[in-house]
Design a protein around this motif. Structure first.
Motif, PDB file in Angstrom:
ATOM      1  N   LYS A   5       0.863  -1.174   0.000  1.00 18.55           N
ATOM      2  CA  LYS A   5       0.000   0.000   0.000  1.00 18.55           C
ATOM      3  C   LYS A   5       0.908   1.235   0.000  1.00 18.55           C
ATOM      4  O   LYS A   5       1.184   1.809   1.044  1.00 18.55           O
ATOM      5  CB  LYS A   5      -0.906  -0.043   1.243  1.00 18.55           C
ATOM      6  CG  LYS A   5      -2.007   0.969   1.245  1.00 18.55           C
ATOM      7  CD  LYS A   5      -3.160   0.493   0.427  1.00 18.55           C
ATOM      8  CE  LYS A   5      -4.374   1.351   0.678  1.00 18.55           C
ATOM      9  NZ  LYS A   5      -5.433   1.061  -0.235  1.00 18.55           N
ATOM     10  N   PHE A  11       8.861   7.428   5.802  1.00 15.03           N
ATOM     11  CA  PHE A  11       8.106   8.504   5.182  1.00 15.03           C
ATOM     12  C   PHE A  11       8.894   9.806   5.140  1.00 15.03           C
ATOM     13  O   PHE A  11       9.583  10.163   6.085  1.00 15.03           O
ATOM     14  CB  PHE A  11       6.791   8.729   5.932  1.00 15.03           C
ATOM     15  CG  PHE A  11       5.897   7.531   5.905  1.00 15.03           C
ATOM     16  CD1 PHE A  11       5.292   7.127   4.726  1.00 15.03           C
ATOM     17  CD2 PHE A  11       5.679   6.785   7.048  1.00 15.03           C
ATOM     18  CE1 PHE A  11       4.482   6.001   4.681  1.00 15.03           C
ATOM     19  CE2 PHE A  11       4.867   5.658   7.022  1.00 15.03           C
ATOM     20  CZ  PHE A  11       4.264   5.276   5.836  1.00 15.03           C
ATOM     21  N   THR A  15       5.494  12.018   1.345  1.00 12.16           N
ATOM     22  CA  THR A  15       4.799  10.728   1.362  1.00 12.16           C
ATOM     23  C   THR A  15       3.891  10.586   2.580  1.00 12.16           C
ATOM     24  O   THR A  15       2.852   9.931   2.495  1.00 12.16           O
ATOM     25  CB  THR A  15       5.782   9.547   1.262  1.00 12.16           C
ATOM     26  OG1 THR A  15       6.699   9.580   2.363  1.00 12.16           O
ATOM     27  CG2 THR A  15       6.542   9.587  -0.068  1.00 12.16           C
ATOM     28  N   GLN A  18       0.755  12.230   1.579  1.00 13.01           N
ATOM     29  CA  GLN A  18       0.005  11.344   0.679  1.00 13.01           C
ATOM     30  C   GLN A  18      -0.752  10.281   1.474  1.00 13.01           C
ATOM     31  O   GLN A  18      -1.915   9.981   1.169  1.00 13.01           O
ATOM     32  CB  GLN A  18       0.947  10.670  -0.319  1.00 13.01           C
ATOM     33  CG  GLN A  18       1.529  11.606  -1.346  1.00 13.01           C
ATOM     34  CD  GLN A  18       2.624  10.945  -2.174  1.00 13.01           C
ATOM     35  OE1 GLN A  18       2.918   9.754  -2.046  1.00 13.01           O
ATOM     36  NE2 GLN A  18       3.268  11.740  -3.015  1.00 13.01           N
ATOM     37  N   LYS A  19      -0.112   9.716   2.491  1.00 15.65           N
ATOM     38  CA  LYS A  19      -0.752   8.695   3.328  1.00 15.65           C
ATOM     39  C   LYS A  19      -1.955   9.278   4.054  1.00 15.65           C
ATOM     40  O   LYS A  19      -3.013   8.645   4.137  1.00 15.65           O
ATOM     41  CB  LYS A  19       0.260   8.195   4.336  1.00 15.65           C
ATOM     42  CG  LYS A  19       0.590   6.774   4.533  1.00 15.65           C
ATOM     43  CD  LYS A  19       0.125   5.744   3.607  1.00 15.65           C
ATOM     44  CE  LYS A  19       0.946   4.499   3.809  1.00 15.65           C
ATOM     45  NZ  LYS A  19       0.565   3.430   2.886  1.00 15.65           N
ATOM     46  N   ALA A  38      -6.510  -0.980   4.175  1.00 16.95           N
ATOM     47  CA  ALA A  38      -5.304  -0.202   4.462  1.00 16.95           C
ATOM     48  C   ALA A  38      -4.554  -0.743   5.685  1.00 16.95           C
ATOM     49  O   ALA A  38      -3.458  -0.273   5.991  1.00 16.95           O
ATOM     50  CB  ALA A  38      -5.660   1.261   4.685  1.00 16.95           C
ATOM     51  N   PHE A 112       3.288   1.784  10.659  1.00 17.52           N
ATOM     52  CA  PHE A 112       3.152   1.032   9.419  1.00 17.52           C
ATOM     53  C   PHE A 112       4.134  -0.125   9.323  1.00 17.52           C
ATOM     54  O   PHE A 112       5.278  -0.031   9.773  1.00 17.52           O
ATOM     55  CB  PHE A 112       3.362   1.966   8.215  1.00 17.52           C
ATOM     56  CG  PHE A 112       2.267   2.970   8.066  1.00 17.52           C
ATOM     57  CD1 PHE A 112       1.166   2.699   7.271  1.00 17.52           C
ATOM     58  CD2 PHE A 112       2.322   4.169   8.746  1.00 17.52           C
ATOM     59  CE1 PHE A 112       0.143   3.620   7.155  1.00 17.52           C
ATOM     60  CE2 PHE A 112       1.299   5.101   8.625  1.00 17.52           C
ATOM     61  CZ  PHE A 112       0.202   4.820   7.834  1.00 17.52           C
ATOM     62  N   GLY A 116       3.636  -0.909   3.810  1.00 17.25           N
ATOM     63  CA  GLY A 116       2.806   0.294   3.756  1.00 17.25           C
ATOM     64  C   GLY A 116       1.430   0.132   4.369  1.00 17.25           C
ATOM     65  O   GLY A 116       0.658   1.091   4.424  1.00 17.25           O
TER      66      GLY A 116
END
Length: 139
Positions: A5, A11, A15, A18-19, A38, A112, A116
């Motif tokens: 994912k 990160f 990013t 984005q998450k 997720a 995480f 991901g």
């Protein structure tokens, strides 16, 4: 089957943002199955005073949540990130079956897995009764 994912940890600010946006979009779909994808199969959750483990429990929890929290609308904001962890603040609005509107505020701590998927989610949430005229999260 590829269960990654993206974006993947560690990160960057870009990013992590984005998450956070992907999470906001998924939760605003109010689709428990989509949201649960997720999370790792054995993801650990704390949501207020409820402790959950695994996608099946997460899916059931979300289904009941959105049966109760009507016209749900959420905004998330990146608070901090490091390595495989992201911290967010959020607020969402919803109304109950009697028509009372609520704004719920909170913080989440996310951890995480390398693929991901979210392995841990810890949420602290407070609710404030509001009038329909006080709503901010429209559309």
């Amino acid at each position: 089957m590829n269960s990654q994912k993206p974006p993947l940890p560690p990160f960057t600010t870009e990013t992590a943002l984005q998450k956070v946006q992907a999470a906001e979009d998924a939760w605003n779909s109010r689709d428990p199955e989509r949201v649960a994808l997720a999370y790792t199969e054995d993801s650990e959750w704390r949501n207020r005073d409820v402790f959950l483990s695994g996608r099946a429990e997460i899916t059931a929890f979300l289904r009941a949540k959105w049966d109760r929290e009507l016209d749900y609308r959420l905004r998330k904001e990146l608070w901090a990130h490091t390595g495989n962890r992201i911290s967010v603040r959020f607020e969402y609005e919803w109304h109950d079956a009697a028509g009372q509107w609520w704004r719920s505020y909170g913080n989440e701590q996310w951890e995480f897995a390398p693929d991901g998927l979210m392995a841990r989610r810890y949420a602290s949430i407070n609710d404030l009764a509001i009038s329909a005229a006080e709503r901010r999260l429209l559309g």
